[in-house]
Design an enzyme around this catalytic site. Sequence first.
Site, PDB file in Angstrom:
ATOM      1  N   ASP A  10      18.872  70.655 -58.524  1.00  0.00           N
ATOM      2  CA  ASP A  10      17.533  70.510 -57.987  1.00  0.00           C
ATOM      3  C   ASP A  10      17.560  70.993 -56.539  1.00  0.00           C
ATOM      4  OD1 ASP A  10      18.670  68.421 -56.519  1.00  0.00           O
ATOM      5  OD2 ASP A  10      17.406  66.860 -57.379  1.00  0.00           O
ATOM      6  N   CYS A  67      22.460  66.997 -58.463  1.00  0.00           N
ATOM      7  CA  CYS A  67      21.261  66.433 -57.851  1.00  0.00           C
ATOM      8  C   CYS A  67      21.751  65.490 -56.764  1.00  0.00           C
ATOM      9  CB  CYS A  67      20.349  65.746 -58.870  1.00  0.00           C
ATOM     10  SG  CYS A  67      20.978  64.226 -59.602  1.00  0.00           S
ATOM     11  N   THR A  69      22.304  62.255 -56.560  1.00  0.00           N
ATOM     12  CA  THR A  69      23.323  61.284 -56.977  1.00  0.00           C
ATOM     13  C   THR A  69      24.155  61.759 -58.158  1.00  0.00           C
ATOM     14  OG1 THR A  69      21.849  60.207 -58.551  1.00  0.00           O
ATOM     15  CG2 THR A  69      21.861  59.349 -56.263  1.00  0.00           C
ATOM     16  N   HIS A 100      39.817  62.320 -71.487  1.00  0.00           N
ATOM     17  CA  HIS A 100      39.453  61.262 -72.427  1.00  0.00           C
ATOM     18  C   HIS A 100      38.107  61.476 -73.106  1.00  0.00           C
ATOM     19  CE1 HIS A 100      42.250  58.108 -70.341  1.00  0.00           C
ATOM     20  NE2 HIS A 100      42.877  59.235 -70.664  1.00  0.00           N
TER      21      HIS A 100
END
Length: 150
Positions: A10, A67, A69, A100
């Site tokens: 973004d 973005c 976060t 994993h």
Amino acid sequence: MSLRVSIGSDHRGIAQRQVVAETLRSSGIEVLDLGTHTTESCDYPDIAAAVARQVSEGQADRGVLICGTGIGVSIAANKINGIRAAVCHDSRTARLSRQHNDANILCLPGDSLDGSAIEELVQVWMTTAFEGGRHQRRIEKITALDLERC
């Protein structure tokens, strides 16, 4: 055959996306940059869905999203079938997301990582292989959840 990685961000992750693109290209990886290319506010779900669709449909081998976060793009990308998008904050989480979880999209928190940290995370994530074994059974269970949505 060279790897293709679709990337997007973004408006808050433009500078960091450029670091990702340079890091990938310096490793000989083809980059499909889906933007955004302006600092004008945009809706991260649109970018996340575009990158995730390229990965899901095989147009890209993996994806990287950014973005503020990393959480919003991760939530949006994970709505697309076949996507395992993981928010990673350090080398350990980047490595484990591949070993994993066989993550196919790396989501980065642009507000809290500088350029050198991003380079390191991308390099670790791109070079870490899925371990398979007991983790394969878990990936199959995650994949089965995609079928419940259809």
